[in-house]
Design a protein around this motif. Structure first.
Motif, PDB file in Angstrom:
ATOM      1  N   PRO A 169     -11.053  23.900-120.131  1.00  0.00           N
ATOM      2  CA  PRO A 169      -9.816  23.114-120.091  1.00  0.00           C
ATOM      3  C   PRO A 169      -9.964  21.882-119.200  1.00  0.00           C
ATOM      4  O   PRO A 169     -10.532  21.941-118.111  1.00  0.00           O
ATOM      5  N   GLY A 170      -9.480  20.759-119.732  1.00  0.00           N
ATOM      6  CA  GLY A 170      -9.530  19.530-118.982  1.00  0.00           C
ATOM      7  C   GLY A 170     -10.868  18.824-119.018  1.00  0.00           C
ATOM      8  O   GLY A 170     -11.011  17.739-118.441  1.00  0.00           O
ATOM      9  N   GLN A 171     -11.854  19.396-119.685  1.00  0.00           N
ATOM     10  CA  GLN A 171     -13.196  18.811-119.743  1.00  0.00           C
ATOM     11  C   GLN A 171     -13.591  18.459-121.177  1.00  0.00           C
ATOM     12  O   GLN A 171     -14.770  18.353-121.494  1.00  0.00           O
ATOM     13  N   GLU A 172     -12.612  18.255-122.031  1.00  0.00           N
ATOM     14  CA  GLU A 172     -12.888  17.979-123.433  1.00  0.00           C
ATOM     15  C   GLU A 172     -13.682  16.685-123.605  1.00  0.00           C
ATOM     16  O   GLU A 172     -13.472  15.711-122.876  1.00  0.00           O
ATOM     17  N   LEU A 173     -14.588  16.703-124.548  1.00  0.00           N
ATOM     18  CA  LEU A 173     -15.246  15.479-125.004  1.00  0.00           C
ATOM     19  C   LEU A 173     -14.465  15.014-126.227  1.00  0.00           C
ATOM     20  O   LEU A 173     -14.700  15.474-127.345  1.00  0.00           O
ATOM     21  N   ALA A 174     -13.492  14.143-126.013  1.00  0.00           N
ATOM     22  CA  ALA A 174     -12.580  13.765-127.090  1.00  0.00           C
ATOM     23  C   ALA A 174     -12.352  12.268-127.179  1.00  0.00           C
ATOM     24  O   ALA A 174     -11.599  11.816-128.039  1.00  0.00           O
ATOM     25  N   ASP A 175     -13.009  11.484-126.328  1.00  0.00           N
ATOM     26  CA  ASP A 175     -12.775  10.049-126.249  1.00  0.00           C
ATOM     27  C   ASP A 175     -13.857   9.295-127.024  1.00  0.00           C
ATOM     28  O   ASP A 175     -15.017   9.264-126.603  1.00  0.00           O
ATOM     29  N   PRO A 176     -13.520   8.674-128.156  1.00  0.00           N
ATOM     30  CA  PRO A 176     -14.537   7.945-128.922  1.00  0.00           C
ATOM     31  C   PRO A 176     -15.208   6.824-128.125  1.00  0.00           C
ATOM     32  O   PRO A 176     -16.402   6.562-128.305  1.00  0.00           O
ATOM     33  N   ALA A 177     -14.456   6.160-127.251  1.00  0.00           N
ATOM     34  CA  ALA A 177     -15.043   5.075-126.462  1.00  0.00           C
ATOM     35  C   ALA A 177     -16.090   5.620-125.497  1.00  0.00           C
ATOM     36  O   ALA A 177     -17.149   5.003-125.301  1.00  0.00           O
ATOM     37  N   ALA A 178     -15.809   6.764-124.890  1.00  0.00           N
ATOM     38  CA  ALA A 178     -16.786   7.380-123.991  1.00  0.00           C
ATOM     39  C   ALA A 178     -18.012   7.837-124.768  1.00  0.00           C
ATOM     40  O   ALA A 178     -19.146   7.721-124.282  1.00  0.00           O
ATOM     41  N   ALA A 179     -17.806   8.365-125.985  1.00  0.00           N
ATOM     42  CA  ALA A 179     -18.945   8.759-126.824  1.00  0.00           C
ATOM     43  C   ALA A 179     -19.799   7.556-127.177  1.00  0.00           C
ATOM     44  O   ALA A 179     -21.034   7.622-127.154  1.00  0.00           O
ATOM     45  N   ALA A 180     -19.156   6.431-127.478  1.00  0.00           N
ATOM     46  CA  ALA A 180     -19.892   5.207-127.805  1.00  0.00           C
ATOM     47  C   ALA A 180     -20.704   4.727-126.610  1.00  0.00           C
ATOM     48  O   ALA A 180     -21.860   4.298-126.753  1.00  0.00           O
TER      49      ALA A 180
END
Length: 306
Positions: free
Chosen positions: A33-44
């Motif tokens: 919880p709270g550590q999701e990898l869900a941000d496309p900009a961060a993935a980029a």
């Protein structure tokens, strides 16, 4: 002809290049919880950092129901120039709400095959591998059910099966089920997280069986430390199993990303690679990162067969 199935289409194995054989751009779990990898900009940003470090391909082991970001992956691959292989399959039951598993329980193999041959969601990118998981030193009912489905999907498609080994344990139990009872060819199985249980007897037995051995992710608390990795890989190479070894980063939390101050995906090439080259030599480490994953993730897909 065998090809690697990426989110932008099939490519020749040799085109894969320097490959992070196990990582995550998107991931969601009630266990984190709270550590999701869900941000496309961060993935980029993470892909850009990986590319700048010399990376050319990433295999995302995030399976069904864990926020794979399937709709984002093709754009990220195009913009970054990094080939991305997506996964179908299922993780351990603890990573899902019960209703998610209920939707798949009658026939998970059909879902796996569809995502490999028709696309994720029917219209999304194709998956290029199957991800399943064992338990800590054993296989529970869920693991056996999902591995049976994975074996059925593997027979139908030729796709490789990547197995999360909990803290690196249970490798021989997994091989006994997948390659024994379920008759999956050993070279269609990748055993993940073996760096977390640096048991040379198990490593040697798994390599002798013909499976791929993935050493993926920097050390964490209570895991085997990185300084043991060169010796483990040297022992396998000296025994003639250098063609069985894969390397990966396995970034599973937002805090672990390089853009947030963690090791992230670039660590595989900036940290692990440089350190391993001091012990094993650049030529052998390059083989772990290029030749071996190109072979491991290639398949003759049913929708491309003559």
């Amino acid at each position: 002809m065998a090809t690697v199935r990426t989110v932008l289409g099939d490519i020749p194995p040799a085109a894969l290049g320097v490959c992070d054989a196990h990582d995550h751009l998107f991931l969601r779990s009630p266990r984190l919880p709270g550590q999701e990898l869900a941000d496309p900009a961060a993935a980029a940003a993470e892909l850009a950092a990986f590319r700048a470090a010399g990376g050319a391909a990433v295999v995302q082991w995030t399976p069904y129901g864990m926020g794979r970001g399937a709709t984002e992956l093709p754009r990220l691959a195009r913009e970054s120039g990094v080939a991305i292989v997506a996964a179908t399959g299922l993780h351990q039951a603890v990573h899902y709400a019960p209703e998610v598993l209920d939707r798949l329980r009658p026939d998970p193999a059909a879902r796996f095959v569809a995502e490999l041959t028709e696309g994720i969601g029917g219209t999304g990118p194709h998956a290029g591998m199957i991800k399943v998981a064992g338990g800590f030193h054993g296989l529970d009912r869920h693991a056996r059910h999902t591995m049976a489905a994975a074996a059925e999907a593997q027979r139908a498609t030729g796709a490789v099966i990547g197995v999360h080994l909990e803290l690196g344990t249970g490798a021989l139990d997994v091989l006994g089920l997948l390659c024994g009872e379920l008759a999956v060819p050993p070279d269609r199985v990748i055993l993940g997280h073996l760096n977390r249980s640096p048991d040379p007897v198990v490593h040697r037995a798994a390599a002798e069986a013909g499976a791929y051995l993935a050493f993926d992710g920097p050390s964490r608390a209570h895991h085997a430390t990185d300084w043991r990795l060169p010796d483990a890989l040297a022992a396998l190479a000296e025994a003639g199993f250098e063609d069985r070894i894969l390397l990966g980063g396995d970034t599973t939390t937002a805090d672990a990303r390089s853009v947030n101050g963690g090791p992230g995906m670039p660590h595989l090439l900036r940290g692990h690679r440089r350190r391993l080259e001091l012990t094993l030599g650049a030529e052998l480490v390059t083989r772990f990162l290029t030749t071996n994953p190109a072979r491991a993730f290639a398949a003759v897909w049913p929708d491309s067969r003559p």
